[in-house]
Design a protein around this motif. Structure first.
Motif, short mmCIF file in Angstrom:
data_model
loop_
_atom_site.label_atom_id
_atom_site.label_comp_id
_atom_site.label_asym_id
_atom_site.label_seq_id
_atom_site.Cartn_x
_atom_site.Cartn_y
_atom_site.Cartn_z
N LEU A 123 0.65 -1.35 -0.09
CA LEU A 123 0.15 -0.06 0.10
C LEU A 123 0.77 1.25 0.04
O LEU A 123 0.55 2.26 -0.70
N ARG A 124 1.89 1.25 0.87
CA ARG A 124 3.04 2.33 0.77
C ARG A 124 3.48 2.53 -0.45
O ARG A 124 3.69 3.83 -1.01
N GLU A 125 3.75 1.67 -1.48
CA GLU A 125 4.25 1.79 -2.68
C GLU A 125 3.19 2.61 -3.68
O GLU A 125 3.57 3.10 -4.64
N LYS A 126 1.85 2.53 -3.07
CA LYS A 126 0.95 3.46 -3.98
C LYS A 126 0.55 4.59 -3.27
O LYS A 126 -0.56 5.25 -3.44
N SER A 127 1.45 5.20 -2.32
CA SER A 127 1.23 6.24 -1.63
C SER A 127 0.11 6.39 -0.78
O SER A 127 -0.56 7.24 -0.59
N VAL A 128 -0.20 5.08 0.11
CA VAL A 128 -1.39 4.93 0.91
C VAL A 128 -0.84 4.34 2.02
O VAL A 128 -0.16 3.19 2.19
N PHE A 129 -0.93 5.38 3.16
CA PHE A 129 -0.20 5.17 4.49
C PHE A 129 -1.13 4.51 5.47
O PHE A 129 -0.66 4.47 6.83
N SER A 130 -2.44 4.38 5.21
CA SER A 130 -3.40 3.90 5.92
C SER A 130 -4.66 3.15 5.40
O SER A 130 -5.08 3.59 4.32
N VAL A 131 -5.03 2.07 5.93
CA VAL A 131 -5.89 1.24 5.16
C VAL A 131 -7.12 1.94 5.07
O VAL A 131 -8.05 1.77 4.28
N ARG A 132 -7.47 2.94 6.19
CA ARG A 132 -8.60 3.70 5.98
C ARG A 132 -8.95 4.49 4.83
O ARG A 132 -10.11 5.15 4.66
N GLU A 133 -7.80 4.69 4.02
CA GLU A 133 -8.00 5.49 2.83
C GLU A 133 -8.54 4.61 1.58
O GLU A 133 -8.95 5.19 0.54
N VAL A 134 -8.46 3.37 1.77
CA VAL A 134 -8.71 2.26 0.85
C VAL A 134 -10.23 1.80 0.71
O VAL A 134 -10.77 1.37 1.57
N GLN A 135 -10.82 1.81 -0.37
CA GLN A 135 -12.36 1.20 -0.58
C GLN A 135 -11.88 0.01 -1.22
O GLN A 135 -12.77 -0.85 -0.69
N TYR A 136 -11.13 -0.07 -2.03
CA TYR A 136 -10.83 -1.57 -2.97
C TYR A 136 -9.44 -1.89 -2.98
O TYR A 136 -8.89 -0.76 -3.49
N GLY A 137 -9.03 -2.90 -2.65
CA GLY A 137 -7.59 -3.21 -3.06
C GLY A 137 -7.38 -4.62 -3.75
O GLY A 137 -8.15 -5.48 -3.25
N VAL A 138 -6.83 -4.46 -4.96
CA VAL A 138 -6.90 -5.91 -5.66
C VAL A 138 -5.42 -6.41 -5.87
O VAL A 138 -4.61 -5.65 -6.15
N LEU A 139 -5.15 -7.57 -5.25
CA LEU A 139 -3.71 -8.03 -5.59
C LEU A 139 -3.50 -8.73 -6.86
O LEU A 139 -4.43 -9.60 -7.14
N GLU A 140 -2.86 -8.05 -7.66
CA GLU A 140 -2.64 -8.74 -8.93
C GLU A 140 -1.82 -9.91 -9.24
O GLU A 140 -1.11 -10.32 -8.14
N THR A 141 -1.65 -10.33 -10.29
CA THR A 141 -1.22 -11.88 -10.31
C THR A 141 0.26 -11.60 -10.33
O THR A 141 1.19 -12.42 -10.35
N ASN A 142 0.94 -10.19 -10.55
CA ASN A 142 2.30 -10.20 -10.70
C ASN A 142 2.97 -9.53 -9.35
O ASN A 142 3.69 -9.17 -9.09
N GLY A 143 1.89 -9.65 -8.26
CA GLY A 143 2.36 -9.34 -6.73
C GLY A 143 2.06 -7.86 -6.40
O GLY A 143 2.25 -7.49 -5.20
N SER A 144 1.88 -6.98 -7.11
CA SER A 144 1.30 -5.71 -6.95
C SER A 144 0.00 -5.49 -6.54
O SER A 144 -0.77 -6.31 -6.62
N VAL A 145 -0.40 -4.23 -5.84
CA VAL A 145 -1.61 -4.17 -5.41
C VAL A 145 -2.05 -2.83 -6.13
O VAL A 145 -1.35 -1.92 -6.38
N SER A 146 -3.30 -3.06 -6.74
CA SER A 146 -4.01 -1.68 -7.37
C SER A 146 -5.02 -1.25 -6.19
O SER A 146 -5.88 -2.15 -5.54
#
Length: 233
Positions: A123-146
């Motif tokens: 999440l921090r790699e996506k400039s997200v420092f708290s889960v409270r900011e996220v509505q949806y998070g998807v773990l992609e097949t290459n290991g990254s998170v959208s």
């Protein structure tokens, strides 16, 4: 000794160009969309080539065979997943919804062997420092998170701010590391003399003094010299 060096040089050259050709054939997705299977395949391929080159009992023909046989298997899998959609889930994996409506889906994390510390890192790699900011998070097949952020944490876009639309142009690189890029001048339909005059107007005596220079339609020049001085537009 001379024969050994000649043989090793020949095998290295053949292995290098064979891998180069294989990379071009397999396409860019081997790097840009690297799945765990792709990563392991690349490691195995490198190991095969390395062992074939430095094993004295293995000839040049085995180096070429190892590269292209393994590459053919990878290419076959790529073609299979392109033509038959049903095979993608088994061969490439499927994205996993690990955050839904702001809630962490713990079972999905367990299924994908992902712990909470790793999730925070992604999440921090996506400039997200708290889960409270996220509505949806998807773990992609290459290991990254959208990430789809909640409305109150999302960045406003021009449409939200009622900023009038205008055309967007790509910057044209003119000078890089003190060297002129003639193709860019041709693209602008300008001459080298024109560019030199523009540099002189900014107190820059020659092209070699410029570390980086680009031209952007509507914005003008961005010029940076090696002494960190910045040219005007």
């Amino acid at each position: 000794m001379h024969t050994n060096f000649l043989s090793l040089t020949t095998e290295l050259l053949v292995g290098f160009f064979a891998l180069l050709i294989l990379t071009k054939v397999l396409g860019k997705n081997q790097i840009t969309q690297l799945t765990p299977f792709d990563f392991i395949s690349a490691l195995v391929l490198g190991e095969l080539v390395g062992n074939a080159i430095y094993d004295k009992e293995i000839g040049l023909q085995y180096v070429i065979y190892a590269i292209f046989f393994w590459g053919s298997l990878i290419y076959f899998i790529e073609m299979l997943t392109q033509k038959f959609r049903g095979t993608r889930a088994y061969l490439e994996g499927t994205p996993a919804l690990i955050i839904a409506n702001g809630k962490i889906q713990y079972e999905e994390l367990r299924k994908n062997k992902l712990d909470l510390n790793q999730l925070q890192h992604l999440l921090r790699e996506k400039s997200v420092f708290s889960v409270r900011e996220v509505q949806y998070g998807v773990l992609e097949t290459n290991g990254s998170v959208s990430v789809l952020k909640k409305q109150q944490f999302d960045t406003p876009i021009n449409k939200d701010l009622n900023i009038p639309a205008k055309s967007v142009s790509l910057p044209i690189l003119l000078i890089l590391d003190g060297e002129l890029i003639t193709e860019s001048l041709q693209q602008l339909n300008m001459s080298e003399e024109w560019l030199k005059e523009e540099l002189l107007r900014r107190g820059i005596p020659e092209i070699k003094a410029v570390m980086y220079a680009e031209w952007l339609e509507g914005e003008g020049f961005e010029i940076q010299t090696y002494d960190r001085k910045k040219g005007s537009k």
